[in-house]
Design an enzyme around this catalytic site. Structure first.
Site, PDB file in Angstrom:
ATOM      1  N   LYS A  88       0.512   3.485  -3.127  1.00  0.00           N
ATOM      2  CA  LYS A  88      -0.671   4.282  -3.444  1.00  0.00           C
ATOM      3  C   LYS A  88      -0.279   5.660  -3.966  1.00  0.00           C
ATOM      4  O   LYS A  88       0.735   6.228  -3.558  1.00  0.00           O
ATOM      5  CB  LYS A  88      -1.537   4.464  -2.197  1.00  0.00           C
ATOM      6  CG  LYS A  88      -2.399   3.277  -1.828  1.00  0.00           C
ATOM      7  CD  LYS A  88      -3.321   3.638  -0.674  1.00  0.00           C
ATOM      8  CE  LYS A  88      -4.304   2.532  -0.355  1.00  0.00           C
ATOM      9  NZ  LYS A  88      -5.235   2.913   0.726  1.00  0.00           N
ATOM     10  N   ASP A 148      -8.927  -3.637  -4.445  1.00  0.00           N
ATOM     11  CA  ASP A 148      -7.615  -3.260  -3.926  1.00  0.00           C
ATOM     12  C   ASP A 148      -6.561  -4.197  -4.504  1.00  0.00           C
ATOM     13  O   ASP A 148      -6.753  -5.416  -4.509  1.00  0.00           O
ATOM     14  CB  ASP A 148      -7.598  -3.336  -2.396  1.00  0.00           C
ATOM     15  CG  ASP A 148      -6.645  -2.314  -1.786  1.00  0.00           C
ATOM     16  OD1 ASP A 148      -5.502  -2.230  -2.271  1.00  0.00           O
ATOM     17  OD2 ASP A 148      -7.030  -1.616  -0.839  1.00  0.00           O
ATOM     18  N   GLY A 173     -11.687 -13.690 -12.437  1.00  0.00           N
ATOM     19  CA  GLY A 173     -10.979 -12.422 -12.312  1.00  0.00           C
ATOM     20  C   GLY A 173     -10.496 -11.921 -13.652  1.00  0.00           C
ATOM     21  O   GLY A 173     -11.042 -12.266 -14.714  1.00  0.00           O
ATOM     22  N   HIS A 174      -9.424 -11.116 -13.609  1.00  0.00           N
ATOM     23  CA  HIS A 174      -8.886 -10.522 -14.825  1.00  0.00           C
ATOM     24  C   HIS A 174      -7.378 -10.406 -14.680  1.00  0.00           C
ATOM     25  O   HIS A 174      -6.870 -10.097 -13.607  1.00  0.00           O
ATOM     26  CB  HIS A 174      -9.501  -9.135 -15.059  1.00  0.00           C
ATOM     27  CG  HIS A 174      -9.046  -8.492 -16.342  1.00  0.00           C
ATOM     28  ND1 HIS A 174      -9.434  -8.954 -17.576  1.00  0.00           N
ATOM     29  CD2 HIS A 174      -8.232  -7.427 -16.566  1.00  0.00           C
ATOM     30  CE1 HIS A 174      -8.890  -8.197 -18.522  1.00  0.00           C
ATOM     31  NE2 HIS A 174      -8.153  -7.266 -17.932  1.00  0.00           N
ATOM     32  N   ASP A 190     -14.431   6.891   1.566  1.00  0.00           N
ATOM     33  CA  ASP A 190     -14.601   5.761   2.477  1.00  0.00           C
ATOM     34  C   ASP A 190     -14.028   4.493   1.850  1.00  0.00           C
ATOM     35  O   ASP A 190     -13.536   4.495   0.723  1.00  0.00           O
ATOM     36  CB  ASP A 190     -16.080   5.587   2.821  1.00  0.00           C
ATOM     37  CG  ASP A 190     -16.302   5.199   4.269  1.00  0.00           C
ATOM     38  OD1 ASP A 190     -15.458   4.466   4.813  1.00  0.00           O
ATOM     39  OD2 ASP A 190     -17.314   5.612   4.858  1.00  0.00           O
ATOM     40  N   ASP A 191     -14.102   3.375   2.585  1.00  0.00           N
ATOM     41  CA  ASP A 191     -13.406   2.161   2.186  1.00  0.00           C
ATOM     42  C   ASP A 191     -14.114   1.368   1.093  1.00  0.00           C
ATOM     43  O   ASP A 191     -13.476   0.567   0.409  1.00  0.00           O
ATOM     44  CB  ASP A 191     -13.193   1.270   3.416  1.00  0.00           C
ATOM     45  CG  ASP A 191     -12.271   1.924   4.424  1.00  0.00           C
ATOM     46  OD1 ASP A 191     -11.075   2.063   4.112  1.00  0.00           O
ATOM     47  OD2 ASP A 191     -12.736   2.316   5.509  1.00  0.00           O
ATOM     48  N   CYS A 202       0.811  -1.222   0.000  1.00  0.00           N
ATOM     49  CA  CYS A 202       0.000   0.000   0.000  1.00  0.00           C
ATOM     50  C   CYS A 202       0.840   1.267   0.000  1.00  0.00           C
ATOM     51  O   CYS A 202       0.303   2.367  -0.183  1.00  0.00           O
ATOM     52  CB  CYS A 202      -0.939  -0.009   1.202  1.00  0.00           C
ATOM     53  SG  CYS A 202      -2.258  -1.239   1.070  1.00  0.00           S
ATOM     54  N   ASP A 245     -11.515  -3.961   3.362  1.00  0.00           N
ATOM     55  CA  ASP A 245     -12.388  -2.826   3.048  1.00  0.00           C
ATOM     56  C   ASP A 245     -13.845  -3.123   3.367  1.00  0.00           C
ATOM     57  O   ASP A 245     -14.604  -2.241   3.766  1.00  0.00           O
ATOM     58  CB  ASP A 245     -12.249  -2.444   1.573  1.00  0.00           C
ATOM     59  CG  ASP A 245     -10.969  -1.692   1.276  1.00  0.00           C
ATOM     60  OD1 ASP A 245     -10.366  -1.155   2.217  1.00  0.00           O
ATOM     61  OD2 ASP A 245     -10.568  -1.647   0.105  1.00  0.00           O
TER      62      ASP A 245
END
Length: 329
Positions: free
Chosen positions: A20, A67, A138-139, A49-50, A17, A90
């Protein structure tokens, strides 16, 4: 442990993180880019917010979040576990229960073997399984740097959400995980030293902390990740119209964190976090203490307005709004 001689952290410019986009820069980028609202949209972009939250009916709200980040540790399986726990966090930070996750993958196919990617995905699946959350596809893209995370959907009662704009003066500030993973991860990236206490903290789900907060009737929370304790606390206090007072001596840290700081393992993200909050900060502690409080966390704990029965440490209180949004004593 499957590494095939590869240290994943060496294939990315940063880690976790701490990569970011700086909070002040990010807020400037998205300013004014709030789309049309609706009566059912309970939480959007307004206060950062999360997760986004939309009401489905009187008893059900759907939470949506995503995330992902570059490797924070060298071991592929642990990287997957940490990234998944961080993404699921989150939903817990909003008072929700994760019900579905999909993988988000960037992988340098010409640099790293796909066997390592399989280990990343296995780690993510194991943590999602622990959370009772199925992973359904997913991707993926071919990417110059390895990246992994999840998009997660959750459910919550619309009247029992935990929000970052609901803290009130007179409430305690509670932290549910110790700080320090940022400086320890930065040391790991530079030296290869492994810090099991940091890994254990990062792979721990915030599920129990969320349940304890809801059981206590709390209404305000966020999780502590890339913007550090000071950055996320600043966002909460600003959105709630209160001032946060931190007792620096009460804040818990992982073993080795202070030594890592003393030895200079401070990320650029941590320094940017402190620069962002400094204009709204009154401090009675030295710069090193502030850097630890601004340390960019990965898969950190919950930051709660109020006390819980177990699993949290009270580190301060919210008071009526003063000139400074955060005071550190």
């Amino acid at each position: 442990m499957i590494t095939a001689g590869h240290r994943l952290t060496q294939y990315a410019h940063g880690g976790g993180c701490a990569c970011k986009i700086p909070p002040g820069e990010l807020e400037a980028i998205v300013a004014g880019l709030i789309g049309p609202g609706s009566a059912g949209l309970l939480v959007g972009l307004d206060d950062g917010d999360d997760a986004a939250v939309v009401r489905i009916d009187g008893d059900t709200a759907v939470l949506s979040t995503a995330d992902f980040f570059t490797p924070v540790v060298d071991d592929a399986y642990d990287f997957g576990r940490i990234a998944a726990a961080n993404a699921l966090s989150d939903v817990y930070a909003m008072g929700g229960r994760p019900v579905l996750a999909i993988n988000l993958v960037g992988w340098p196919r010409d640099l790293l073997p796909t066997e390592l990617l399989r280990e990343v995905l296995r780690g993510g699946l194991d943590i999602a399984t622990e959370a009772g959350c199925p992973v359904a596809g997913g991707h993926s893209i071919d990417d110059p740097e390895p990246k992994y995370g999840m998009a997660v959907t959750g459910l919550a009662h619309p009247d029992r959400l935990l929000r970052n704009d609901a803290a009130r003066a007179g409430q305690a500030i509670t932290l549910t995980k110790p700080l320090g993973v940022g400086v320890l991860n930065n040391r790991h990236k530079a030296t290869g030293e492994v810090f099991e206490q940091a890994i254990a903290s990062m792979v721990t789900l915030n599920r129990e902390a969320c349940a304890a907060a809801l059981e206590a009737g709390l209404r305000a929370a966020t999780d502590v990740t890339g913007f550090g304790l000071l950055g996320h606390l600043y966002k909460m206090a600003r959105a709630s119209g209160v001032t946060a007072v931190i007792d620096a001596a009460a804040v818990p840290y992982l073993d080795g964190a202070r030594q890592a700081l003393a030895d200079g393992f401070v990320s650029g993200g941590t320094r940017r976090n402190l620069d962002w909050v400094r204009p709204n900060l009154e401090s009675g502690v030295d710069e090193d203490e502030l850097l630890l409080l601004a340390d960019a966390q990965t898969s950190g704990g919950l930051l709660l307005a109020g006390e819980i029965a177990t699993g949290g440490v009270v580190i301060g209180e919210f008071i009526p709004r003063r000139d400074a949004v955060i005071q550190v004593r």
